[in-house]
Write a protein that holds these residues in place. Structure first.
Motif, mmCIF file in Angstrom:
data_model
loop_
_atom_site.group_PDB
_atom_site.id
_atom_site.type_symbol
_atom_site.label_atom_id
_atom_site.label_comp_id
_atom_site.label_asym_id
_atom_site.label_seq_id
_atom_site.Cartn_x
_atom_site.Cartn_y
_atom_site.Cartn_z
ATOM 1 N N ALA A 94 0.837 -1.203 0.000
ATOM 2 C CA ALA A 94 0.000 0.000 0.000
ATOM 3 C C ALA A 94 0.869 1.250 0.000
ATOM 4 C CB ALA A 94 -0.923 -0.009 1.221
ATOM 5 N N ASP A 95 1.922 1.262 0.839
ATOM 6 C CA ASP A 95 2.819 2.426 0.882
ATOM 7 C C ASP A 95 3.516 2.629 -0.461
ATOM 8 O OD1 ASP A 95 2.179 2.975 3.519
ATOM 9 O OD2 ASP A 95 3.823 1.758 4.326
ATOM 10 N N SER A 96 3.890 1.536 -1.102
ATOM 11 C CA SER A 96 4.556 1.629 -2.404
ATOM 12 C C SER A 96 3.610 2.201 -3.452
ATOM 13 C CB SER A 96 5.063 0.251 -2.838
ATOM 14 O OG SER A 96 6.021 -0.242 -1.929
ATOM 15 N N LEU A 97 2.360 1.754 -3.425
ATOM 16 C CA LEU A 97 1.398 2.253 -4.399
ATOM 17 C C LEU A 97 1.111 3.735 -4.190
ATOM 18 C CD1 LEU A 97 -1.140 -0.749 -4.527
ATOM 19 C CD2 LEU A 97 0.546 -0.086 -6.260
ATOM 20 N N VAL A 98 1.050 4.165 -2.917
ATOM 21 C CA VAL A 98 0.870 5.592 -2.632
ATOM 22 C C VAL A 98 2.025 6.388 -3.225
ATOM 23 C CG1 VAL A 98 0.860 7.328 -0.791
ATOM 24 C CG2 VAL A 98 -0.532 5.263 -0.571
ATOM 25 N N ASN A 99 3.234 5.853 -3.085
ATOM 26 C CA ASN A 99 4.423 6.525 -3.616
ATOM 27 C C ASN A 99 4.369 6.603 -5.134
ATOM 28 O OD1 ASN A 99 7.087 7.684 -3.271
ATOM 29 N ND2 ASN A 99 7.869 5.787 -4.174
#
Length: 700
Positions: free
Chosen positions: A368-373
């Motif tokens: 999820a954090d990677s996709l936000v980035n």
């Protein structure tokens, strides 16, 4: 002597065994059997097709259906409401299996094995399977593959829970199909032929214009009109079915002493609230504070705008609307005390347009954090990422996967995603809630409105033991003066100024006025003898009842003595109406026009252009007997006097028109409504004819 010694040795059971045959020599054996059945049936929850359902047997069914309920709903069946649903389900299933299906078979209706298999297919799936949601895809469509997977799992399930659920579903599928076929038979049998339909259309489209005079009935009792005991008995014999009582009832009177907080209790509660007031305004964990101090309200972190706290308290709502922070003054609400604390103020929209990506499993938050980035820095396509990564590919508002569409605070409540309401637009962020992680983004909002998060501390004032004792002592005094007798109870109420509430109850009565869960009073009344008074009956530790049983109404036909006053009033009304018709006829004898009749009767002429059968359905409509008389009267002929429900009429139908507002479709709809009502009453009618009785109210 030897026989007596054996009786003493073997004890009471042998005494009964010897006494019962001896008893049969001196009384009718059928009476003994009836007495034994009566005693045993008292402990039956009900009877189906003449066979008793014992409490133990029924509770076994309830336990089975409770397990099913929990599997279907994912929640315990321990609540009062859930238990009632389970008991209804258990009883209705017993009715179907032991009565209804047998009656349907007698009518030539069966559900064959091939038909049952068809109800599990894709084309004619049983509504029971579809509505259960157990065999559905993610888009809520019935899936035969999901059904087959369930059946495979059932075969290897060692707990037996899946087999229990499957057996329940099959019972419901079969019952539902039998009901469907029987109701279809009933509806098809209730046929309206062309002549009946034409008559209905004509009756409802025929409108009469009528001039009339009315002499209203007087409410003063005419002592010259008498009703004899023979007339009462004759009426009773001719209308006996009218006095059939499907359930036993009791006529009781009761006085209730409520445990209410005294002035001293309220003052003590006020002092205790004041002692906690400062802590409420400063505590960092307001949710824990409210729980620890038994607040009626909890902290839910909802956003409130002006007016939305009025349902909690109008003073609280006004204070919150007028302030941006702080703690309200103490508000007294009845005997309780309240205060509000504004936790946060912000401009919050009523609705937000949301898109999301749902992730599950190990590393979900990192993904999820990677996709936000990726979304923030590289401007990736949100919908494409949702299609690739999200476990929810069915949410596609406006045609784009990942779009949830417009959401309100109510829709988000309990989801753990309330942060969406104050999230900045077009800025994705990650949230973890339980086993799931989300990538969330708000793309549109309604116009923001000033709202506040508010904690409300609501302390309920509880009566002290001294106050409770005072109420108990009052009840105890009345019970002592009543001395177990209705006459003494009535005298004691009169002398002490207590109002004894009169009430007719059945075994299901559990509400007395505004007091709920008072079944203990009902149980006492059904175990007591007429003319007796109770000791103290405690309900919810807050109410002390003293009751008296005035009369008992057995199931079956009410005796003449119990309904004689009703019959006498009915016959009196008919006789008084006949007498007034005769008096009017005498006063207008020889008169040939309505104006002369009105003058002779000291009244005026009324007129109505819309008299038809339809006028009887309107609230405050015309006298139904008058409408019937007008509909059958010839035109331009002075008719009357005739007795209506409210007075005596003399009238003239001056004309009729035939309209067309009531059509064949209306006639068919009207007829089908009654046919459906008959189908709806089918089970109750079957129970009346098959020695079936529901006595659950006796136990629950």
């Amino acid at each position: 002597m030897a026989v007596l010694e054996k009786l003493r040795k073997w004890g009471i059971w042998l005494s009964i065994a010897v006494a019962l045959p001896l008893l049969l020599f001196i009384i009718d054996p059928s009476q003994v059997i009836q007495t034994i059945q009566s005693i045993s049936s008292k402990y039956d929850v009900g009877r189906i097709e003449g066979k008793g359902i014992s409490y133990t047997e029924f509770e076994s069914e309830v336990a089975r259906y409770s397990a099913v309920f929990e599997m279907l709903n994912g929640a315990s069946a321990n609540s009062e409401e859930a238990q009632k649903q389970v008991r209804d389900l258990a009883w209705n299933s017993l009715l179907d299996s032991r009565m209804f299906i047998a009656q349907a078979n007698k009518a030539g209706i069966y559900v064959e094995k091939d038909e049952l298999l068809g109800l599990m297919g894709e084309e004619n799936t049983s509504p029971v399977l579809v509505q259960s949601g157990i065999f559905a895809t993610e888009n809520a469509q019935f899936s035969p593959d999901a059904l087959r997977e369930f059946l495979d799992q059932k075969e290897v399930d060692e707990t037996g829970r899946l087999s229990l659920l499957w057996d329940f579903l099959m019972e419901q599928v079969v019952s539902a199909r039998y009901h469907e076929k029987y109701n279809a038979l009933m509806l098809a049998a209730d046929f309206q032929n062309d002549a009946e339909q034409a008559r209905m259309i004509a009756d409802n489209n025929t409108v009469s214009s009528v001039d009339f005079v009315t002499v209203p009935f007087t409410y003063t009792r005419d002592t010259t009109v008498t009703v004899s005991s023979k007339e009462i008995k004759d009426y009773y014999k001719a209308h006996k079915e009218q006095f059939s009582q499907p359930k036993e009832t009791r006529d009781i009177e009761y006085v209730v002493f409520e445990v209410k907080p005294s002035a001293e209790d309220v003052a003590a509660a006020n002092e205790a609230f004041a002692a906690l007031y400062d802590e409420f305004g400063t505590t960092e964990n307001v949710r824990q504070f409210l729980q620890r101090n038994n607040s009626v309200t909890t902290y839910d972190e909802l956003w409130y705008k002006a007016g939305e706290l009025a349902s909690v308290n109008s003073e609280i709502d006004s204070w919150v609307s007028a302030n941006r922070s702080g703690v309200s003054p103490v508000v007294r609400a009845g005997d309780d005390f309240m205060a509000a604390r504004i936790m946060e103020t912000a401009a919050v929209p009523d609705s937000v347009y949301v898109r999301y990506i749902v992730l599950r499993g190990a590393g979900a938050r990192n993904t999820a954090d990677s996709l936000v980035n990726v979304l923030g820095k590289r401007g990736a396509n949100f919908s494409a990422l949702a299609e690739e990564f999200s476990i929810d590919k069915n949410s596609a508002a406006d045609g784009e996967i990942g779009n949830l569409g417009w959401l309100t605070q109510s829709a988000l409540r309990g989801s753990g995603l309330q942060s969406l309401l104050v999230a900045p637009k077009n800025k994705p962020y990650a949230v973890t809630n339980g086993a799931l992680s989300y990538v969330l983004e708000v793309t549109k909002t309604t116009a923001p409105v000033q709202k506040k998060k508010v904690a409300v501390f609501h302390a309920e004032t509880v009566a002290s033991s001294e106050t409770a004792n005072e109420a108990y002592n009052k009840a105890n005094n009345l019970a002592s003066l009543s001395n177990g007798k209705y006459e003494d109870f009535a005298a004691a109420c009169t002398s002490a100024g207590h109002y004894a509430h009169p009430l007719t109850i059945n075994e299901g009565t559990d509400t007395y006025g505004t007091i709920k869960r008072a079944k203990a009073v009902t149980r006492w009344a059904f175990d007591a003898k007429p003319g007796t008074a109770s000791s103290i009956i405690t309900v919810d530790q807050n109410y002390f009842f003293v009751a008296a049983l005035k009369d008992v109404h057995k199931k079956g036909y009410a005796p003449v003595s119990q309904v004689s006053s009703y019959i006498e009033n009915t016959l009196y009304a008919d006789k008084a109406a006949e007498k007034q018709v005769a008096a009017v006829r005498e006063r207008i004898e020889g008169l040939t026009d309505l104006q002369s009749i009105a003058d002779a009767l000291g009244t005026t002429i009324s007129h109505n252009d819309e008299v038809s059968f339809a006028t009887m359905s309107y609230y405050g409509g015309l006298d139904s007997k008058f409408v019937g008389a007008v509909s059958g009267a010839p035109e331009n002929v002075l008719t009357g006097p005739v007795a209506g429900n409210t007075g005596v009429y003399v009238f003239n139908v001056s004309g009729r028109t035939v309209e067309s507002h009531f059509t064949e479709d209306d006639a068919a709809t009207y007829h089908n409504r009654f046919a459906q009502l008959a189908a709806y009453r089918l089970m109750s009618i079957m129970q009346e004819g098959t020695d079936t009785e529901d006595n659950r109210e006796r136990f629950y």
